[in-house]
Motif scaffolding. Structure first.
Motif: not given
Length: 171
Positions: A46, A48, A76
């Motif tokens: 991920q 962000i 995201v």
């Protein structure tokens, strides 16, 4: 807040108080919940992006009409080159891992008294280009964060749920 209360009461806010920013400590708490979320093989693919500047929020507004005056947006994304490919080779962990991360952050926001909205109404490739994200990253969603404007309420059907027997089967 009790977890069952968090999941029952959290709703997608569609009317934020533009003048009320998200407290930095609460934002860190929300981001930390995403950081500790589980990912396949712990790849942690991920990424962000915190959008709070007027310039950044204008880019979000250009991509979607669904910011609803939120003072903070989290974009995201995940690194497509750092995902686990499942047996059979048809699926990988990118979308699901980013979804788990986003869900942790949404629930952490509710627990911290910060309202949120999951936004998918945008072209992810266009937004990635607008934000200048690396080509190996794919945007999953935008998360509006902020505080509900006075009078903001969940949609009328928020509390409507099918019986458990309609959505669960024991095999």
């Amino acid at each position: 807040m009790e977890f069952t209360e968090v999941v029952r009461n959290r709703y997608s806010c569609k009317n934020f108080d533009a003048g009320k920013a998200v407290d930095a400590a609460k934002l860190t708490e929300i981001l930390e919940a995403g950081r500790v979320a589980p990912t396949a093989k712990n790849f942690q693919e991920q990424k962000i992006y915190v959008i709070q500047s007027a310039e950044g929020l204008a880019k979000i507004d250009k991509a979607t009409p669904c910011r609803y005056n939120a003072s903070t947006c989290l974009v995201v994304a995940f690194d497509r080159t750092n995902v686990f490919t499942y047996p059979g080779g048809r699926r990988d962990s990118g979308v699901e891992d980013a979804t788990i991360v986003a869900t942790h952050m949404i629930l952490a926001a509710a627990n911290a008294g910060v309202d949120s909205c999951w936004v998918n109404f945008f072209d992810p490739e266009q937004l990635a280009k607008e934000l200048g994200l690396p080509e190996n990253e794919e945007i999953l969603m935008i998360m509006d964060l902020g505080h509900a404007a006075p009078g903001a309420v969940p949609l009328p059907n928020h509390g409507s749920r099918k019986p458990l027997a309609d959505t669960v089967a024991y095999l």
